[in-house]
Design an enzyme around this catalytic site. Sequence first.
Site, PDB file in Angstrom:
ATOM      1  N   GLY A  26       0.823  -1.194  -0.025  1.00 35.99           N
ATOM      2  CA  GLY A  26      -0.234  -0.048   0.053  1.00 35.99           C
ATOM      3  C   GLY A  26       0.712   1.228  -0.075  1.00 35.99           C
ATOM      4  CB  SER A  27      -0.081   4.697  -0.700  1.00 37.87           C
ATOM      5  OG  SER A  27      -1.135   4.827   0.497  1.00 37.87           O
ATOM      6  CB  ALA A  82      -4.170  -0.358   9.049  1.00 41.58           C
ATOM      7  CG  ASP A  83      -7.601  -0.567   4.103  1.00 37.86           C
ATOM      8  OD1 ASP A  83      -7.264   0.174   3.474  1.00 37.86           O
ATOM      9  OD2 ASP A  83      -7.393  -1.669   3.984  1.00 37.86           O
ATOM     10  CE  LYS A  93      -2.437  -5.431   6.935  1.00 38.61           C
ATOM     11  NZ  LYS A  93      -2.184  -4.074   5.888  1.00 38.61           N
ATOM     12  CD  GLU A 102      -1.750  -6.157   3.540  1.00 39.33           C
ATOM     13  OE1 GLU A 102      -1.188  -5.408   2.977  1.00 39.33           O
ATOM     14  OE2 GLU A 102      -3.009  -6.412   3.851  1.00 39.33           O
ATOM     15  CE  LYS A 120      -5.561   4.982   5.408  1.00 34.75           C
ATOM     16  NZ  LYS A 120      -4.484   4.056   5.218  1.00 34.75           N
TER      17      LYS A 120
END
Length: 221
Positions: A26-27, A82-83, A93, A102, A120
Site C-alpha cells: 500500500g501507499s 491499515a485501512d 486491512k 499480510e 485511519k
Amino acid sequence: MNAKQAAAYKAVAHIKNGMIVGLGTGSTAFWAIQYLAEKVQQGLRITAIATSAETEKIARECGIAVAELDTVDHIDIDIDGADELDGEMNLIKGGGGALLREKIVAAASREFIVIADDSKRVEILGKFPLPVEIVSFGWRHTAAKLVALGCHTSLRQRDAKTFITDNGNYILDCHFSSIPDPSALEQQINNIPGVVESGLFVKMAGRVIVGYSDGTAKEFS
Ligand code: 5RP
C-alpha cells in the site's frame, strides 16, 4: 514530509542490522520501503519478506534483498499499513487486496508495527468495507452466508474485471457500517466454507505509529 511518510520513517528507525523484515503493501508501506532502501544503500543489512507481488517488485527495484517466507523461521519486525484502526489496535486491512499474505506475514513476526495517517483512526471499525478473501468456486453461496451476518457485499472489480488476488482468489468487500465486536465477527466469518481469510486483524499489532499532516508521528503500544 506528509503524514504517511512521517509514520513510515519512525517505523523504519526500529529496524536493526541483520533483521528479517516483513514489508507491507500500500501507499504507506511504500514509504517504509523507500526509507529502508536508503538505509540499505548506506550499509544496513536486512532480509525482506514481501506481503504481495507488488511489494516484492518495488523492494527489488530499489535494491532490497527479498526472500521467500518459507526460507526463514521467523520475521523480526513486520511494517504494514491499515485501512482502519481502533483504540484497541484492531485493524481492517485489505484495501489493496493483499490481506491474506499480510496476515500470514504479521502472524510470523515477533513484532507487527502498523503505520497509518491520522485519518485511519476510528472509534469503531466498519465504516471501511471489510475485505474478505474467498475462493471463486461457489462464491455467490459464500457471499450469501456473509450477508446473513448483517452486511451487504460487493465482488471487488479492477479495470472492469473481477479482481484476482496474488493467491488466485476473489475479494468480497463487506459493508457492515459498524463492527462492535471484531473478534466475534472474525470467528464467524472464518467459519464460513469458502472463506480464505478476512481483513480483520484482531490484537495482532504490537505497536501503532500514527503520522500527522505536520510531519510528526506518535507511537502507541
Ligand atoms: C493492502 C492493505 C493496506 O495496508 C491498506 O489498504 C492501507 O493502504 P494505504 O497505506 O495505501 O492507505 O491492507 O492490502
